[in-house]
Design a protein around this motif. Structure first.
Motif, mmCIF file in Angstrom:
data_model
loop_
_atom_site.group_PDB
_atom_site.id
_atom_site.type_symbol
_atom_site.label_atom_id
_atom_site.label_comp_id
_atom_site.label_asym_id
_atom_site.label_seq_id
_atom_site.Cartn_x
_atom_site.Cartn_y
_atom_site.Cartn_z
ATOM 1 N N THR A 297 -7.709 10.223 4.291
ATOM 2 C CA THR A 297 -7.689 9.089 3.376
ATOM 3 C C THR A 297 -6.245 8.660 3.123
ATOM 4 O OG1 THR A 297 -7.614 10.498 1.408
ATOM 5 C CG2 THR A 297 -9.806 9.786 2.166
ATOM 6 N N ALA A 298 -6.099 7.383 2.767
ATOM 7 C CA ALA A 298 -4.799 6.828 2.396
ATOM 8 C C ALA A 298 -5.051 5.801 1.295
ATOM 9 C CB ALA A 298 -4.115 6.186 3.588
ATOM 10 N N GLN A 299 -4.164 5.773 0.296
ATOM 11 C CA GLN A 299 -4.315 4.873 -0.838
ATOM 12 C C GLN A 299 -3.087 3.988 -0.992
ATOM 13 O OE1 GLN A 299 -4.927 7.198 -4.375
ATOM 14 N NE2 GLN A 299 -6.747 8.199 -3.568
ATOM 15 N N ARG A 300 -3.325 2.810 -1.559
ATOM 16 C CA ARG A 300 -2.221 1.889 -1.841
ATOM 17 C C ARG A 300 -2.687 0.924 -2.928
ATOM 18 N NH1 ARG A 300 2.372 0.789 0.252
ATOM 19 N NH2 ARG A 300 2.092 2.096 2.082
ATOM 20 N N LYS A 301 -1.785 0.562 -3.796
ATOM 21 C CA LYS A 301 -2.092 -0.421 -4.836
ATOM 22 C C LYS A 301 -2.048 -1.826 -4.257
ATOM 23 C CE LYS A 301 -0.678 2.197 -8.872
ATOM 24 N NZ LYS A 301 -1.992 2.409 -9.397
ATOM 25 N N TYR A 302 -2.835 -2.721 -4.873
ATOM 26 C CA TYR A 302 -2.839 -4.134 -4.502
ATOM 27 C C TYR A 302 -3.013 -4.941 -5.768
ATOM 28 C CZ TYR A 302 -3.973 -8.556 -2.354
ATOM 29 O OH TYR A 302 -3.942 -9.867 -1.986
ATOM 30 N N PRO A 303 -2.366 -6.057 -5.988
ATOM 31 C CA PRO A 303 -1.227 -6.524 -5.207
ATOM 32 C C PRO A 303 0.028 -5.742 -5.541
ATOM 33 C CG PRO A 303 -1.699 -8.105 -6.964
ATOM 34 C CD PRO A 303 -2.707 -6.998 -7.046
#
Length: 132
Positions: free
Chosen positions: A126-132
Motif C-alpha cells: 500500500t501507498a498513501q498520499r494526501k490530496y490536494p
C-alpha cells in the motif's frame, strides 16, 4: 527465535514469501496532472505513475485499487495491469474515479496486489498520499 519473529511479523502484515520471510514488495506514486477536484464529484482519470520495488518473482498481473481513508465506502475503483518486469507502471494503464474530497484535504490509499498467472496472490503493498 529471530526467524520465528520475522515469520510472525510477516503473517501479521499479510505478506509472506515462499521462504516464510516477509516480502519487500513496495511502490510509490505521484498524483500527476489530474484535474484539481474538491467538489466531491470525481471524474474518470488515468492512473498515476506507479514506481514499483521488489515485485515478487512470478508476478503476472498487479491489481491497483484506491480508497479515500476518510470515506472508504466510496468506489474509486482501480485496474489490473499485466506485469512485464518493468519497475514503472505508466499513467493511463487504466482509468479510475479521481480523488475529489468535498471541501477539504483527504488521505488516499492505493493498494497493489501482485498475482501469478493462476491468479494466486503473491504479495500486497500500500501507498498513501494526501490530496490536494
Amino acid at each position: 527465535m529471530f526467524r520465528e519473529l520475522v515469520f510472525s511479523l510477516a503473517l501479521v502484515s499479510g505478506v509472506v514469501g515462499m521462504s516464510g520471510s516477509a516480502s519487500a514488495f513496495d511502490f510509490s506514486f505521484q498524483w500527476g496532472n489530474i484535474p484539481k477536484c474538491t467538489n466531491g464529484h470525481p471524474g474518470r482519470v488515468p492512473n498515476p505513475v506507479f514506481k514499483l520495488r521488489q515485485v515478487p518473482k512470478g508476478t503476472a498481473t498487479i491489481r491497483f485499487d484506491m480508497k479515500d481513508l476518510a470515506v472508504p465506502s466510496y468506489p474509486h475503483g482501480g485496474g489490473t495491469v499485466k506485469y512485464a518486469g518493468k519497475n514503472t507502471i505508466g499513467a493511463g494503464a487504466f482509468k479510475y474515479n479521481s480523488p475529489c474530497p468535498p471541501g477539504g484535504r483527504h488521505t488516499y490509499q492505493w493498494t497493489a496486489v501482485a498475482k501469478d498467472k493462476s491468479g494466486k496472490k503473491l504479495a500486497t503493498a500500500t501507498a498513501q498520499r494526501k490530496y490536494p
